[in-house]
Design a protein around this motif. Structure first.
Motif, mmCIF file in Angstrom:
data_model
loop_
_atom_site.group_PDB
_atom_site.id
_atom_site.type_symbol
_atom_site.label_atom_id
_atom_site.label_comp_id
_atom_site.label_asym_id
_atom_site.label_seq_id
_atom_site.Cartn_x
_atom_site.Cartn_y
_atom_site.Cartn_z
ATOM 1 N N TRP B 247 0.846 -1.206 0.000
ATOM 2 C CA TRP B 247 0.000 0.000 0.000
ATOM 3 C C TRP B 247 0.880 1.254 0.000
ATOM 4 O O TRP B 247 0.656 2.193 -0.770
ATOM 5 N N GLU B 250 2.790 1.662 -3.294
ATOM 6 C CA GLU B 250 1.929 2.159 -4.375
ATOM 7 C C GLU B 250 1.539 3.623 -4.192
ATOM 8 O O GLU B 250 1.151 4.290 -5.137
ATOM 9 N N THR B 251 1.593 4.113 -2.952
ATOM 10 C CA THR B 251 1.256 5.521 -2.713
ATOM 11 C C THR B 251 2.514 6.382 -2.537
ATOM 12 O O THR B 251 2.429 7.543 -2.124
ATOM 13 N N TYR B 419 6.259 5.933 7.470
ATOM 14 C CA TYR B 419 5.418 6.603 6.468
ATOM 15 C C TYR B 419 6.144 7.841 5.958
ATOM 16 O O TYR B 419 6.323 8.819 6.688
ATOM 17 N N ILE B 450 -5.450 10.792 0.902
ATOM 18 C CA ILE B 450 -5.415 10.491 -0.537
ATOM 19 C C ILE B 450 -6.806 10.222 -1.090
ATOM 20 O O ILE B 450 -7.040 10.361 -2.286
ATOM 21 N N ASN B 451 -7.751 9.878 -0.213
ATOM 22 C CA ASN B 451 -9.079 9.468 -0.685
ATOM 23 C C ASN B 451 -10.082 10.608 -0.647
ATOM 24 O O ASN B 451 -10.955 10.696 -1.487
ATOM 25 N N ASN B 454 -7.567 16.812 -1.525
ATOM 26 C CA ASN B 454 -6.529 17.008 -2.522
ATOM 27 C C ASN B 454 -5.205 16.687 -1.836
ATOM 28 O O ASN B 454 -4.763 17.392 -0.942
ATOM 29 N N PRO B 562 5.093 8.440 -9.236
ATOM 30 C CA PRO B 562 4.436 9.681 -9.661
ATOM 31 C C PRO B 562 4.706 10.877 -8.737
ATOM 32 O O PRO B 562 4.437 12.005 -9.140
ATOM 33 N N TYR B 563 5.200 10.653 -7.563
ATOM 34 C CA TYR B 563 5.447 11.780 -6.640
ATOM 35 C C TYR B 563 6.924 12.140 -6.544
ATOM 36 O O TYR B 563 7.314 12.901 -5.642
#
Lengths: 73, 613
Positions: B247, B250-251, B419, B450-451, B454, B562-563
């Motif tokens: 998880w 992926e984030t 984290y 994230i859910n 923004n 992506p980050y």
């Protein structure tokens, strides 16, 4: 071609971790993934890294990630 | 019968005096128990400015009104003291048979002061209390210590032990129990070691003080059933918290190479699927039906109990992609009694310092043998480098100077959990305002962030969410003392907890709002404790203590994903922090305002603070 990536136990339930879908016409996320025993509030949907939900529309080049909501220990 | 025994056991190791501390009746409604009692005792009884490793420090073992009852995951215990790692309030919780046993022995907690002349252990058998010679246990790891005590007192006894890390005053030494549980990240095990207290053994068989035992039994039974019926239950039981690793990868929030990156190429060798494949069994705390301790046979043949935090910090954070090797580091840390999060951060910082070529002795990413060697050198403080690494990342940064502050992933001296928050400002705020230094246990907001927001924004909703979770997790669960997992991971309703409180104490006024007021009182008192103790060192409290690690502002997220390139914005973070203070009723320096303290019935605390600032 849209790509759907399933994270955590969603890949065990669905039997795949990543799959390509040919999208002829816009379609809702819930039309291609289904987790009947998991409450919807425990499902996170990201489309192209942006927050979405099971009713969001997938377009043909989207990258969809589906995560379980976790509490973070 | 009020749900409490009304007393804590008080042990002075200087004089060997053992007595009861009968606390005021009002504490039950004002502080509930657990963390609430711990901070109240430290505020009232600890002289200002005490050296945390001196005999004057107070070591507290504190349980709450729901501790040890037959309801979901209730066997938690809070261990607390002034922290040698941070110099402020320090605590941790662990699941332990000592929790129900202490309740059955007739106490709501234990207060330990002084220092024994030689190593001892405290033996509590109902109201027969004694200090026993522990010289034959000193020098042993936690596994052997517990095994030796189990031979004497049987499997049903509750044990709390320290290993060589606590004995040698490693600043992030923990207290251990039942072969797999650890608590007290900010060096509470070192405080225990400084008192020559090797272990606590608890046996009790008295009646529990419950007003409505039948009601608790019924609601508790329904609770266990509800948890088992949750759709996610079988998946949780397969992987537990280890599912978080994929998880986080992926984030882009996985701590990788000392938090330089957020994704790890070898994550599949370490994730929940791999764990489920190789696990041999799983353990849980007493009274739990969602056991989260996943056991594997490690490379050295030991049974190593893993969860996400220790895999994240001892795997990707060190560039190690072999679960059985991670298991070895974890087993050693458990045996020595070291916190695996801080240990992983210390070793990661050593790796980054090596990457920058500032040290004559180096460790390369992924060099398992070298990292393993360092764990032992830290635990025994056996040489100059081991001794430095035993002090934690903040002191390592002070010692190395220059850019090293960017490699210390800590807040207030306590290392961040696993984290990586370059791209999640809400979680950065959570780490920065956690009441013990950076830790995830009080508020974990990444799913929300994230859910439902923004992701990279600094909107006030994030400060509100951090406070909401701090009230629930850091206030309610830490004072009850029960585990938060049934709620956060399997959706067990929060509304059950005031019901349990009512049934146990007979007080029908309990509802979530009442509990959250207690939580706010606890938070403001903890903050006041920090202000007082820092003042004693000549340091004026200010907002800079509530800033996340420098790396997240000064560098960019490296690696893939992506980050890549993400970083925190100092001006925006500062605004978010001010929103947080405003919501809490604290001033621009992060100090509770007079009107806030008055609303929380802490006027005496306010009067004291006014003498300082």
């Amino acid at each position: 071609m849209a790509i759907v990536r399933l994270i955590g136990y969603f890949s065990s339930i669905a039997g795949y971790s990543e799959k390509e879908f040919i999208i002829d016409q816009p379609i809702k996320v819930r039309d291609i993934v289904n987790f009947p025993n998991i409450p919807e509030e425990r499902i996170i949907v990201l489309i192209n890294e942006k927050g979405a939900n099971l009713d969001s529309i997938i377009n043909s080049t989207d990258y969809v990630k589906i995560f379980p909501v976790i509490g973070g220990g | 019968m009020t749900g409490y025994h009304g007393k804590l056991l008080q042990v002075n190791l200087n004089s060997n005096n053992i007595s009861d501390f009968v606390y005021p009746e009002s504490w039950k409604d004002d502080y509930i128990g657990g963390r609430g009692f711990a901070v109240k005792i430290l505020w009232d009884q600890l002289p200002k400015g005490v050296d945390p490793l001196s005999p004057e420090n107070i070591l507290i073992f504190s349980i709450g009104p729901l501790s040890g009852l037959t309801l979901p995951s209730s066997s938690k215990m809070v261990v607390a003291a002034k922290s040698p790692l941070t110099g402020g309030y320090g605590d941790g919780n662990l699941g332990t048979r000592a929790s129900p046993m202490l309740k059955k022995a007739g106490y709501d907690g234990i207060i330990v002061t002084g220092k024994a002349e030689y190593p001892v252990y405290l033996l509590i058998n109902n109201n027969n209390i004694s200090l026993e010679d522990a010289r034959n246990l000193w020098g042993k790891g936690t596994y052997d210590t517990e095994a030796a005590l189990e031979k004497l007192y049987g499997k049903k006894a509750g044990f709390l032990t320290i290993g060589q890390g606590g004995e040698n005053l490693v600043k992030y030494a923990t207290i251990r129990s039942q072969e797999g549980r650890s608590g007290g990240r900010p060096g509470i095990g070192a405080v225990m070691g400084s008192k020559n207290l090797k272990a606590v053994v608890v046996l009790g068989n008295q009646q529990l003080p419950i007003v409505d035992p039948e009601g608790v039994k019924k609601l508790g039974k329904e609770g266990y059933r509800t948890i088992k019926k949750a759709g996610m239950y079988e998946h949780w039981m397969a992987q537990g918290t280890t599912m978080v690793l994929e998880w986080c990868h992926e984030t882009s929030t996985l701590p990788t190479l000392n938090f330089q990156q957020g994704q790890f190429s070898g994550f599949k060798n370490l994730d929940g699927n791999e764990l489920a494949r190789v696990k041999t069994t799983q353990f849980g705390c007493p009274r739990c039906n969602m056991q989260c301790g996943m056991v594997i046979k490690d490379e050295a043949g030991k049974d190593s109990e893993l969860d996400y935090e220790n895999i994240g910090m001892l795997g990707p954070n060190l560039g190690i992609d072999d679960l059985k090797k991670v298991g070895v580091l974890n087993w050693l840390a458990d045996d020595y009694g070291l916190d695996t999060i801080s240990l992983g951060s210390v070793l990661g910082m050593m790796g980054e310092a090596s990457q920058h070529n500032i040290l004559s002795e180096k460790v390369n990413w992924g060099d398992f043998d070298k990292f393993k060697e360092l764990v032992t050198r830290i635990s025994f403080r056996s040489d100059e480098l081991g001794n430095l690494l035993a002090e934690g990342t903040k002191r390592m940064a002070d010692h190395w100077g220059g850019d090293a502050i960017n490699w210390a992933i800590q807040v207030k001296g306590l290392e961040c959990s696993a984290y990586n928050s370059f791209s999640i400002p809400g979680m950065a705020l959570s780490f920065a305002t956690s009441p013990i230094g950076a830790h995830h246990k009080d508020a974990w907001v990444i799913s929300y962030e994230i859910n439902e927001t923004n992701r990279d924004s600094y909107e006030i909703l994030k400060a509100e969410k951090v406070i909401e979770l701090q009230r629930i997790r850091g206030g309610m669960f830490e004072s009850l003392t029960t585990c938060r997992f049934p709620w956060i991971e399997l959706g067990y309703s929060l509304d059950n907890y005031p019901k349990f409180l009512h049934q146990v104490t007979g007080n029908s006024n309990w509802d979530l709002n009442q509990v959250f007021k207690v939580a706010d009182r606890i938070y403001s008192l903890i903050r006041s404790f920090w202000v007082r103790e820092f003042h004693s060192e000549g340091i004026e409290w200010n907002k800079n203590f509530d800033y996340p690690p420098a790396k997240w502002f000064n560098e960019e997220l490296a690696g893939d994903g992506p980050y890549k390139g993400a970083k925190l914005d100092r001006t925006k973070y500062d605004q978010l922090l001010m929103e947080y203070y405003n919501l809490r009723g604290w001033n621009e320096n992060g100090i509770p305002k007079s009107e806030t303290l008055a609303k929380l019935d802490l006027v005496d605390v306010d009067n004291y603070l006014k003498t300082l600032i």
